[in-house]
Design an enzyme around this catalytic site. Sequence first.
Site, mmCIF file in Angstrom:
data_model
loop_
_atom_site.group_PDB
_atom_site.id
_atom_site.type_symbol
_atom_site.label_atom_id
_atom_site.label_comp_id
_atom_site.label_asym_id
_atom_site.label_seq_id
_atom_site.Cartn_x
_atom_site.Cartn_y
_atom_site.Cartn_z
ATOM 1 N N HIS A 285 -1.726 -10.785 12.253
ATOM 2 C CA HIS A 285 -1.258 -9.535 11.662
ATOM 3 C C HIS A 285 -0.843 -8.630 12.824
ATOM 4 C CE1 HIS A 285 -1.020 -5.793 9.613
ATOM 5 N NE2 HIS A 285 -2.161 -5.317 10.077
ATOM 6 N N CYS B 154 -3.286 -4.068 4.579
ATOM 7 C CA CYS B 154 -2.337 -5.086 5.054
ATOM 8 C C CYS B 154 -2.708 -6.491 4.611
ATOM 9 C CB CYS B 154 -2.233 -5.026 6.572
ATOM 10 S SG CYS B 154 -1.757 -3.407 7.142
ATOM 11 N N GLU C 260 0.847 -1.191 0.000
ATOM 12 C CA GLU C 260 0.000 0.000 0.000
ATOM 13 C C GLU C 260 0.882 1.240 0.000
ATOM 14 O OE1 GLU C 260 -2.050 0.728 3.872
ATOM 15 O OE2 GLU C 260 -1.362 -1.288 4.337
HETATM 16 N N1 CAA Z 1 2.408 1.841 30.827
HETATM 17 C C1 CAA Z 1 1.924 0.736 30.208
HETATM 18 N N2 CAA Z 1 0.871 0.765 29.338
HETATM 19 C C2 CAA Z 1 0.322 1.956 29.076
HETATM 20 C C3 CAA Z 1 0.804 3.151 29.689
HETATM 21 C C4 CAA Z 1 1.889 3.058 30.608
HETATM 22 N N3 CAA Z 1 2.403 4.133 31.197
HETATM 23 N N4 CAA Z 1 0.057 4.183 29.216
HETATM 24 C C5 CAA Z 1 -0.853 3.663 28.351
HETATM 25 N N5 CAA Z 1 -0.682 2.316 28.268
HETATM 26 C C6 CAA Z 1 -1.421 1.380 27.428
HETATM 27 C C7 CAA Z 1 -2.908 1.653 27.404
HETATM 28 O O1 CAA Z 1 -3.564 1.095 28.512
HETATM 29 C C8 CAA Z 1 -3.287 0.978 26.100
HETATM 30 O O2 CAA Z 1 -3.363 -0.416 26.294
HETATM 31 P P1 CAA Z 1 -4.650 -1.228 25.740
HETATM 32 O O3 CAA Z 1 -4.683 -0.973 24.255
HETATM 33 O O4 CAA Z 1 -4.361 -2.621 26.097
HETATM 34 O O5 CAA Z 1 -5.840 -0.641 26.406
HETATM 35 C C9 CAA Z 1 -2.064 1.212 25.204
HETATM 36 O O6 CAA Z 1 -0.998 1.575 26.097
HETATM 37 C C10 CAA Z 1 -2.241 2.337 24.213
HETATM 38 O O7 CAA Z 1 -2.706 3.432 24.900
HETATM 39 P P2 CAA Z 1 -3.771 4.403 24.256
HETATM 40 O O8 CAA Z 1 -4.902 3.602 23.695
HETATM 41 O O9 CAA Z 1 -4.086 5.452 25.223
HETATM 42 O O10 CAA Z 1 -2.863 4.975 23.083
HETATM 43 P P3 CAA Z 1 -3.138 6.002 21.946
HETATM 44 O O11 CAA Z 1 -4.345 6.806 22.160
HETATM 45 O O12 CAA Z 1 -1.857 6.718 21.777
HETATM 46 O O13 CAA Z 1 -3.435 5.083 20.639
HETATM 47 C C11 CAA Z 1 -3.065 3.539 18.898
HETATM 48 C C12 CAA Z 1 -2.768 3.885 20.346
HETATM 49 C C13 CAA Z 1 -4.581 3.503 18.671
HETATM 50 C C14 CAA Z 1 -2.505 2.165 18.573
HETATM 51 C C15 CAA Z 1 -2.389 4.584 17.990
HETATM 52 O O14 CAA Z 1 -1.017 4.405 18.082
HETATM 53 C C16 CAA Z 1 -2.789 4.505 16.542
HETATM 54 O O15 CAA Z 1 -3.777 5.098 16.136
HETATM 55 N N6 CAA Z 1 -1.983 3.810 15.691
HETATM 56 C C17 CAA Z 1 -2.215 3.756 14.279
HETATM 57 C C18 CAA Z 1 -3.353 2.879 13.911
HETATM 58 C C19 CAA Z 1 -2.928 1.493 13.723
HETATM 59 O O16 CAA Z 1 -1.802 1.112 13.883
HETATM 60 N N7 CAA Z 1 -3.867 0.667 13.353
HETATM 61 C C20 CAA Z 1 -3.475 -0.660 13.096
HETATM 62 C C21 CAA Z 1 -4.494 -1.434 12.452
HETATM 63 S S1 CAA Z 1 -4.718 -1.098 10.837
HETATM 64 C C22 CAA Z 1 -3.486 -1.801 10.032
HETATM 65 O O17 CAA Z 1 -2.887 -2.762 10.364
HETATM 66 C C23 CAA Z 1 -3.209 -1.063 8.841
HETATM 67 C C24 CAA Z 1 -3.633 -1.722 7.612
HETATM 68 O O18 CAA Z 1 -4.392 -2.660 7.356
HETATM 69 C C25 CAA Z 1 -3.050 -0.985 6.616
#
Ligand code: CAA
Length: 384
Positions: free
Chosen positions: A233, A111, A79
Amino acid sequence: MKIGIDKIGFYVPKDYIDIVELAKARNVDPNKFTIGIGQDKQAVPQPYQDAVTMAASSADSILTDDDKKDLGLLIVGTESSVDESKSTAAFLMDLLDLPEDIRAFEIKQACYGATAGLQTAYDFVSQNPDKKALVIATDIARYGIKTPGEVTQGAGSVAMIISQNPRVLKLDHKSVYMTRNVGDFWRPTFSKTAFARGKFSNEVYVDFFKTLWDKYQTKYDATAADFSTMLFHIPYTKMGTKALRTLEGHVSDEKYAELTEHYQASIKFSREVGNLYTGSLYLGLLSYLVNAAKANEELLLFSYGSGAVGELYSGEIQPGFEKVIDQDAIMNLLNNREKMSISDYEKMYEIEYSDGTIVDPATVDAKFYLSEIKENERLYKKQN
Ligand code: CAA
């Protein structure tokens, strides 16, 4: 006839950033990135590297002259392609010195692309048993500096040769799949970076896994007892953990412990590299093969591509698989990389080559590279 993965190779760019350093630079608790997201390092490509050069590198690591002679199909799943018309596969013909009498094209479905390629290759080999297919997953995952997705970036490529009598993984020809029109992740043609509803994407991913696992069990009268390992994945390693956790309490404690232990072996490389988009599942497979796999193990593989398509299929690891995988080369590639500072990574992120660019080969530290953009056409070179 047995058909499946006969060889598997990998490429990751030489530079990486450290995820703890990234967390500190973004004023985030490092545990969020290393535990909450589940990453340690993130591969960073140079401006002269792209989906084409990385695909060439992973394929080059496994292709012999005999393979080239037998090739009838080349599919690139990506992609991150560099052209809206010409496929990444067409660029590879010269770089890999491939014979003309092959069918070469690109597949895009987030993906899921490489899995679509793999299943198409299976069908091709079943119709042309003396031929081989080359399937390459290659991507640069980019969300942008200081975005929530930044920690889930990465880059690299996985190449696989599909043939009869495969030496690595025999595909069982057991598969269930599904497609829904979902707005969890998209990248409009004008944008270099992806847009994602990250948490929603997690929910859809887990729902697809649960739906497909139910379907697989019903269709094939299967249970978790039939598998020692489930591969997911893994755009970031916490995501697969979420799907795996849906099995807790629904399979025996021993089976869940075994699946969890094997999952840890499958995410080792992803923790070190980051997101390969369509290559992520196959990097997980490679990590499992190098770090833990045993002959005759039955694997279940969950492929997911936002937008969204999911597929769950199975395969059996073949006796002697370890002799076909160049473990030393893979470990050297991973271990001999160079750490880039966060400020250098930020500066490099902004570099965008435009028409008229000529890359000085003396500045290139890779076998395949973008050498020039002439009349808006990207030209590539190979160096030794
Ligand atoms: N210590 C340990 N863990 C902690 C922490 C700390 N101090 N602070 C937060 N965490 C944990 C949270 O509890 C959470 O865990 P869970 O998911 O188990 O609940 C985790 O860290 C992430 O925290 P947040 O949800 O608050 O994080 P965020 O708001 O920054 O978002 C995300 C995380 C949604 C993954 C973001 O990074 C994102 O949007 N990423 C891009 C989207 C993505 O990767 N999608 C993937 C699927 S699509 C794909 O694969 C693409 C395709 O087909 C092309």
